[in-house]
Scaffold this motif. Structure first.
Motif, mmCIF file in Angstrom:
data_model
loop_
_atom_site.group_PDB
_atom_site.id
_atom_site.type_symbol
_atom_site.label_atom_id
_atom_site.label_comp_id
_atom_site.label_asym_id
_atom_site.label_seq_id
_atom_site.Cartn_x
_atom_site.Cartn_y
_atom_site.Cartn_z
ATOM 1 N N VAL A 1 0.846 -1.201 0.000
ATOM 2 C CA VAL A 1 0.000 0.000 0.000
ATOM 3 C C VAL A 1 0.878 1.247 0.000
ATOM 4 O O VAL A 1 0.574 2.242 -0.639
ATOM 5 C CB VAL A 1 -0.955 0.000 1.211
ATOM 6 C CG1 VAL A 1 -1.855 1.219 1.190
ATOM 7 C CG2 VAL A 1 -1.781 -1.274 1.225
ATOM 8 N N GLU B 1 -1.746 -4.928 3.199
ATOM 9 C CA GLU B 1 -3.067 -5.202 3.767
ATOM 10 C C GLU B 1 -2.955 -6.374 4.742
ATOM 11 O O GLU B 1 -2.171 -7.301 4.521
ATOM 12 C CB GLU B 1 -4.057 -5.545 2.659
ATOM 13 C CG GLU B 1 -4.479 -4.340 1.852
ATOM 14 C CD GLU B 1 -5.398 -4.741 0.726
ATOM 15 O OE1 GLU B 1 -6.564 -5.070 1.004
ATOM 16 O OE2 GLU B 1 -4.948 -4.748 -0.423
ATOM 17 N N ASP C 1 -3.433 -0.160 -5.831
ATOM 18 C CA ASP C 1 -4.073 -1.463 -5.605
ATOM 19 C C ASP C 1 -3.313 -2.609 -6.268
ATOM 20 O O ASP C 1 -3.797 -3.729 -6.300
ATOM 21 C CB ASP C 1 -5.496 -1.472 -6.205
ATOM 22 C CG ASP C 1 -6.320 -0.311 -5.726
ATOM 23 O OD1 ASP C 1 -6.149 0.069 -4.568
ATOM 24 O OD2 ASP C 1 -7.121 0.219 -6.525
#
Lengths: 128, 311
Positions: free
Chosen positions: B43, B61, B259
């Protein structure tokens, strides 16, 4: 004068908002910014921009709903809307037909990743 | 103290932190490459490669915790972290300066601070989340209709994404699409090594640079050995103080970079193939930032073309 028109840039990616805004400012447009659909509607009602550059996938309210709200409002429907979408194949609804057959309530759309120069041409065309 | 106007604060929750400190010459595969091979997206990430040491830090994540903990060199107990971002900074020294002063004064440890084209992101322990948000609210002024700090993906968007994933087309692209690769040559790179408490003074000094009407282009800070923070600031020339060196800056961003795995790894591979050394690297939001030695920016830009497409 088109050079002084206000453009609202709406995207949940702040980096893209800045990149587009800097390009617009270099073209002598005034720029307002919003980072989701709800904030965008607030800014649109408050500032009545000449054109909205509108991302589709955003939190709280997506770009299509914002676009429909603009185009269904007597007070706002003259605001030009340019959709930014990575899913151009699935652009929905009907009042505007793009040259390759895609339809949307928006006045124009541009697939991501956007070419900033192409976007500037579209904005300038609509503002003129 | 007068509040600084920004447009938003963003909170990224449910993340874990991974990092690695290495001495050059150690024959180890970089952590970002291993994460790429495991298709794990970072991220945000930062790399400092100064003298003989290399510090790499990233947050992932939470769902990748078990997988990442098994990677050699990663701690088996990856700490819970969250990422707080403020935007836009407009290259105004007051924004990172105020943030560092705030964290230093409050004694809030962070594991990473890194900027993108628009944002400054700081990775903190989850338990400090509310305190940091509250301090940010007092230091920075937000517009009344600002976006909520934490953004839930709407259910209808989730359903839509299952049918038409926005990122699907881009994961299979031959070259990674970007919005353009920018280069700024001949900038000053300032370096400070200090304790967390001393970062407050460094932040104060940085905020003071705003008086000179000069821009900063990149800021990165991470703790290294002995709990000392390494703080780097890349600015316009003649900002005051003595820079550690002059350097060139390369930055680019692309759709859904935040992402997707493999973006930083591809950039580093391109530069390695072009024999361009990297002093600092950062990725956060949808941006990649690279600091290379002065005079090598053009080489870096050319080298990136093998992995990235620029309109």
């Amino acid at each position: 004068m088109s050079e002084q028109k206000l453009i609202l840039v709406v995207d949940d990616d702040p980096d893209l908002v800045e990149a587009v805004s800097m390009k617009l400012e270099a073209k002598k447009f005034r720029v307002a910014k919003a980072y989701d659909g709800v904030e965008a509607m607030d800014r649109i009602k408050e500032e009545k921009p000449a054109l909205v550059i509108l991302d589709v996938m955003m939190p709280r309210k997506n770009g299509w709903d914002v676009c429909e709200e603009i185009k269904n409002s007597d007070a706002l429907k003259d605001i030009a809307v340019v959709l930014l979408t990575a899913v151009a194949d699935s652009v929905k609804t009907t009042s505007y037909t793009h040259h390759d057959g895609k339809t949307t309530l928006a006045d124009d759309y541009i697939p991501k990743p956007i070419d900033l120069d192409e976007l500037m041409e579209i904005v300038t065309d609509h503002c003129n | 103290m007068k509040q600084i106007s920004i447009n938003g604060i963003r909170l990224g929750r449910k993340m874990v932190h991974a990092g690695r400190y290495s001495i050059s010459g150690e024959n180890t595969v970089p952590l970002y490459q291993i994460l790429s091979e495991h298709r794990i997206n970072m991220v945000c990430a930062g790399l400092h490669s100064i003298n003989t040491a290399q510090v790499f830090s990233c947050c992932l994540e939470e769902k990748h915790r078990k997988q990442a903990a098994r990677i050699p060199g990663c701690s088996p107990d990856l700490p819970d972290v969250c990422m707080v971002s403020i935007y836009p900074h407009h290259g105004n020294h007051q924004v990172p300066g105020t943030l560092l002063r705030m964290l230093g004064h409050a004694g809030i440890r962070f594991v990473q601070l890194v900027s993108s084209h628009a944002m400054i992101c700081v990775v903190i322990e989850t338990r400090d989340q509310d305190r940091v948000i509250s301090l940010l609210e007092s230091a920075f002024a937000l517009p009344p209709s600002h976006t909520p700090y934490y953004q839930e993906i709407e259910e209808d968007i989730s359903r839509f994404l299952q049918k038409y994933p926005e990122t699907r087309a881009f994961y299979v692209e031959e070259k990674i699409k970007t919005y353009g690769i920018g280069r700024m040559p001949g900038l000053e790179l300032h370096q400070t090594r200090c304790t967390l408490k001393e970062l407050a003074d460094a932040g104060e000094k940085m905020a003071g640079m705003a008086r000179l009407d000069k821009k900063f282009y990149f800021v990165s800070a991470m703790p290294g050995p002995k709990d000392l923070y390494d703080l780097f600031l890349l600015t316009d020339p003649d900002t005051g103080g003595t820079p550690a060196m002059t350097a060139d800056f390369i930055s680019f961003h692309g759709p859904h970079f935040g992402d997707r795995y493999k973006i930083l790894g591809t950039a580093m591979d391109c530069l390695a193939a072009g024999r361009v050394p990297v002093i600092l690297a950062g990725c956060t939001g949808a941006s990649i930032s690279l600091v290379v030695p002065a005079g090598r920016g053009q080489d870096a830009q050319n080298a990136l073309v093998s992995g990235f497409e620029s309109p």
